[in-house]
Design an enzyme around this catalytic site. Sequence first.
Site, PDB file in Angstrom:
ATOM      1  NE  ARG A  36      -0.795   0.475   4.844  1.00 29.83           N
ATOM      2  CZ  ARG A  36      -2.042   0.472   5.592  1.00 29.83           C
ATOM      3  NH1 ARG A  36      -3.074   1.060   5.733  1.00 29.83           N
ATOM      4  NH2 ARG A  36      -1.568   1.542   7.474  1.00 29.83           N
ATOM      5  CB  SER A  53       7.255  -1.257  -4.114  1.00 32.14           C
ATOM      6  OG  SER A  53       8.042  -2.631  -4.169  1.00 32.14           O
ATOM      7  CG  HIS A  54       5.921   2.405  -0.630  1.00 32.56           C
ATOM      8  ND1 HIS A  54       7.050   1.530   0.190  1.00 32.56           N
ATOM      9  CD2 HIS A  54       6.490   3.580  -1.273  1.00 32.56           C
ATOM     10  CE1 HIS A  54       8.241   1.508  -0.550  1.00 32.56           C
ATOM     11  NE2 HIS A  54       8.050   3.144  -0.459  1.00 32.56           N
ATOM     12  CG  ASN A  55       4.022   5.981  -2.596  1.00 33.16           C
ATOM     13  OD1 ASN A  55       3.082   5.555  -2.099  1.00 33.16           O
ATOM     14  ND2 ASN A  55       5.155   5.964  -1.753  1.00 33.16           N
ATOM     15  CB  SER A 113       7.381   6.674  -6.221  1.00 36.66           C
ATOM     16  OG  SER A 113       7.176   7.250  -5.201  1.00 36.66           O
TER      17      SER A 113
END
Length: 300
Positions: free
Chosen positions: A200, A221-223, A241
Amino acid sequence: CLSVLNRKNIEYEFYGDNKLDINGFSSLFRYKPGSITWLRSIDKLDGLSYIGDFQLVITSREVENIKRFKSQIKVENPRNAFFLILEELWGEKNKNENSISEKAFISKNSTIGSNTSIGINTIISDNVVIGRNCVIGHNVVIKQNVRIGDNCIIQSGAIIGEDGFGFFKDDENNLQQIPHYGGVSIGNNVFIGSNTCIHRGTLDDTTIHDYVKISNLCQISHNSIIKNNTRIVTGSMILGSVTIGENCWIGTSVIRDQRKVGDNTIVGIGAVVTKDIPSNVTVVGNPARIIPTKKKIMNY
């Protein structure tokens, strides 16, 4: 078979006996007598010497009428037509409102759409929304603040919504985990393979758009943001990201954090992406390099 094509509004030409009995399906190279199969080009028949004739073959429009085919259906895309027929006639029929396992844990604060199935030992935490006609496998973990659209498949062992791998050093120079307050947003018609992990976001959601297909054992992975119709192959690692455009093919590769991949781009198997990649190119190698129209490889 013809009635399926009619319902799906697929244009076709039919030659042969429309009263033939079809007893199943098979591949062209392991053909089973009496079954339906498909063929894109005539050269695929070279070297095949089956006893008897093919019962029903779906072919491209370019394939001439062949006497070995008792019946033949010509369409624009034979593979798509073949699998539409298989899904309609032989696909799983267990997607219904009563197909939620008694051994699954589902928070009372979550919402499950109609006709969605959930497997054994699957855990669905608070504030999760899952749409209609989804298939959630066994031993899946879906953490809080995850939204999943309609017609999605999440295979067994996948984990969606855990915190990502992000840390900072405190005043005593010790590593502390960065708190994650975002969620995961998954669109419609998304496929997520077995044992894949999707983290998340820290503040905003990690976002998977419509028709994205992610294979087994991948990490998102996150973002990160994965846009429409992109395919991600087994073992790929998409770090934090990252933004990947539409209609991309990501081989078993690594994409470094905060990189951008343009639309219609191919990332070759084993590539390590350390820079942004423009649209409409193919990259290979470590570090990843664009393959130009000429034979030599140049850095970008």
